[in-house]
Design a protein around this motif. Structure first.
Motif, short mmCIF file in Angstrom:
data_model
loop_
_atom_site.label_atom_id
_atom_site.label_comp_id
_atom_site.label_asym_id
_atom_site.label_seq_id
_atom_site.Cartn_x
_atom_site.Cartn_y
_atom_site.Cartn_z
N ARG A 96 76.23 35.55 40.28
CA ARG A 96 75.57 34.31 39.85
C ARG A 96 75.48 33.32 41.02
NH1 ARG A 96 78.93 34.33 35.08
NH2 ARG A 96 79.75 32.26 35.55
N TYR A 97 76.30 33.53 42.04
CA TYR A 97 76.37 32.59 43.16
C TYR A 97 75.79 33.13 44.46
CZ TYR A 97 78.75 29.49 40.11
OH TYR A 97 79.00 28.64 39.07
N GLY A 98 75.86 34.48 44.61
CA GLY A 98 75.37 35.08 45.84
C GLY A 98 74.48 36.28 45.55
N VAL A 99 73.66 36.63 46.52
CA VAL A 99 72.77 37.79 46.38
C VAL A 99 73.40 38.96 47.11
CG1 VAL A 99 70.46 38.68 46.82
CG2 VAL A 99 70.79 36.23 46.32
N PHE A 100 73.69 40.03 46.37
CA PHE A 100 74.37 41.18 46.95
C PHE A 100 73.38 42.30 47.27
CE2 PHE A 100 78.99 40.49 46.67
CZ PHE A 100 78.95 39.21 46.12
N ASP A 101 73.21 42.60 48.56
CA ASP A 101 72.46 43.79 48.96
C ASP A 101 73.36 44.99 48.65
OD1 ASP A 101 73.91 44.63 51.76
OD2 ASP A 101 74.01 42.48 51.32
N PRO A 102 72.80 46.22 48.67
CA PRO A 102 73.61 47.38 48.28
C PRO A 102 74.90 47.55 49.10
CG PRO A 102 71.28 47.98 48.37
CD PRO A 102 71.38 46.57 48.88
N LEU A 103 74.83 47.23 50.39
CA LEU A 103 76.03 47.41 51.22
C LEU A 103 77.12 46.37 50.89
CD1 LEU A 103 77.29 49.08 53.41
CD2 LEU A 103 75.99 47.79 55.13
N SER A 104 76.72 45.14 50.67
CA SER A 104 77.70 44.11 50.26
C SER A 104 78.31 44.51 48.92
CB SER A 104 77.03 42.74 50.14
OG SER A 104 76.56 42.31 51.40
N ARG A 105 77.46 45.04 48.05
CA ARG A 105 77.93 45.47 46.73
C ARG A 105 78.95 46.60 46.86
NH1 ARG A 105 77.00 44.89 40.93
NH2 ARG A 105 78.64 46.31 40.33
N LYS A 106 78.67 47.53 47.80
CA LYS A 106 79.58 48.65 48.03
C LYS A 106 80.93 48.12 48.53
CE LYS A 106 78.47 53.05 49.67
NZ LYS A 106 77.83 53.92 50.67
N LEU A 107 80.90 47.13 49.40
CA LEU A 107 82.14 46.55 49.93
C LEU A 107 82.94 45.86 48.81
CD1 LEU A 107 80.68 45.18 53.27
CD2 LEU A 107 82.55 46.86 53.09
N ALA A 108 82.22 45.15 47.95
CA ALA A 108 82.90 44.49 46.82
C ALA A 108 83.53 45.55 45.91
CB ALA A 108 81.90 43.63 46.05
N ASP A 109 82.75 46.59 45.62
CA ASP A 109 83.28 47.65 44.75
C ASP A 109 84.52 48.30 45.36
OD1 ASP A 109 81.29 47.19 42.93
OD2 ASP A 109 80.01 48.86 43.58
#
Ligand code: TXA
Ligand code: MG
Length: 314
Positions: A69-82
């Motif tokens: 809701r606060y940031g836009v996650f590209d697939p790589l950022s999403r992978k890092l979060a996961d």
């Protein structure tokens, strides 16, 4: 001596909702937390820390849903979060269009630093329903606290609620990463190491090409108005907008007041928003009233001085 963990999430939520700061435990260090959507709460963080500069703060979330809701996650950022959340990892991502994080948290940048910490603080954020801005809970220039008692010693005169969850497991601030064009840049080293990042993503993370540009808190990345800015102005010439503070003279020019009552907390909360609005007038110059060099006034003047500096120096 064993510290007796004391946690009162309802009281913490109440304090946060009223714009107060609360000291919260994380796996890295104790944080001085405030509502990331409330400008005065964020200004209070800087005030309590005695920080002479408004550098952007990390927003703590209770998971990827709030983060998105606060940031836009590209697939790589999403992978890092996961791979690493909850944990000692902060991701810098583009600010979401409808983010209501206060501009003082992001220092007016179009990116935001997000982190999902482990433990009780994540639960608190869930209950509060909004992200918490939280730098380490120490006075500026002092060591980051890794136990509740250390935080308490930093603010002896404050009625600060401190959530004590015992000593921090990591004891060092989070690793900060930023994804840029399929590359992973390390903005700050921490417990999530380059090797761990490579193992999770197959990508070898890099250091910023020029420390000058990407090192956290550097002015280059900070919001600078297009208008030329002049400080310590008691009058506003033609063709200029006026950013006032306190009791300012009457003017027919476009103007906004940071705080009519001369409240530095209110002024800090209004700083970026007012600068942006006056810049939108398209006038070539913004004049700024004198702002006292005390308390938060030091950080406000520092920020204004950077905005007033010749652009190629920033
Ligand atoms: O472990 C931690 O990260 C602790 C605990 C309390 O969670 N928090 C912490 O927050 O160290 P803070 O606010 O002291 O660190 C913020 C760092 C600064 O170096 C800042 O410049 C950088 O994050 N930062 C924040 N937003 C940024 C952005 N949009 N772009 C680049 N750097 C950013
Ligand atoms: Mg710190």
């Amino acid at each position: 001596m064993l510290s007796q963990p004391t946690i009162n999430l309802n009281l913490a939520t109440e304090r946060l909702a009223s714009g107060q700061c609360v000291v919260v435990p994380t796996e890295t260090v104790y944080g001085l937390a405030g509502d990331a959507t409330n400008g005065e709460a964020v200004a209070r963080i800087f005030d309590l820390k005695g920080r002479p500069k408004f550098n952007p703060l990390i927003c703590h979330v209770d998971g990827i849903d709030m983060a998105e809701r606060y940031g836009v996650f590209d697939p790589l950022s999403r992978k890092l979060a996961d791979a690493f959340w909850p944990g000692p990892l902060t991701l810098v991502v583009p600010l979401a269009n409808d983010s209501d994080a206060h501009s003082l948290v992001t220092a007016g940048l179009d990116t935001i630093a997000l982190r999902h910490p482990r433990g009780i603080t994540s639960q608190l954020i869930g209950q509060f329903g909004k992200p918490l801005a939280a730098p380490s809970a120490n006075r500026s220039g002092k060591v980051s606290p890794t136990a509740a008692v250390h935080a308490q010693e930093q603010f002896p005169d404050q009625d600060l609620l401190i959530l004590d969850a015992g000593p921090c497991a990591v004891g060092l601030e989070s690793t900060i990463l930023k994804v840029m064009d399929e590359r992973i840049i390390i903005l700050r080293h921490g417990a999530i190491t380059a090797e761990m990042v490579e193992a999770a993503t197959g990508i070898v993370p890099e250091l910023p090409a020029s420390e000058k540009i990407e090192a956290p808190g550097m002015m280059k990345s900070h919001y600078a108005p297009s208008a030329n800015l002049f400080m310590n102005c008691d009058e506003c010439p033609e063709n200029a907008a006026w950013l006032q503070f306190g009791n300012a003279n009457h003017t027919d020019r476009p103007h906004l007041n940071l705080s009519k009552s001369g409240d530095l907390l209110e002024a800090a909360a209004n700083l970026y928003g007012h600068l942006i609005e006056l810049d939108r007038t398209g006038l070539p110059t913004i004049c700024v009233s004198p702002i006292p060099m005390t308390g938060l006034g030091i950080a406000i003047n520092d920020r204004l001085a950077r905005a007033a500096a010749p652009r190629d120096e920033t």
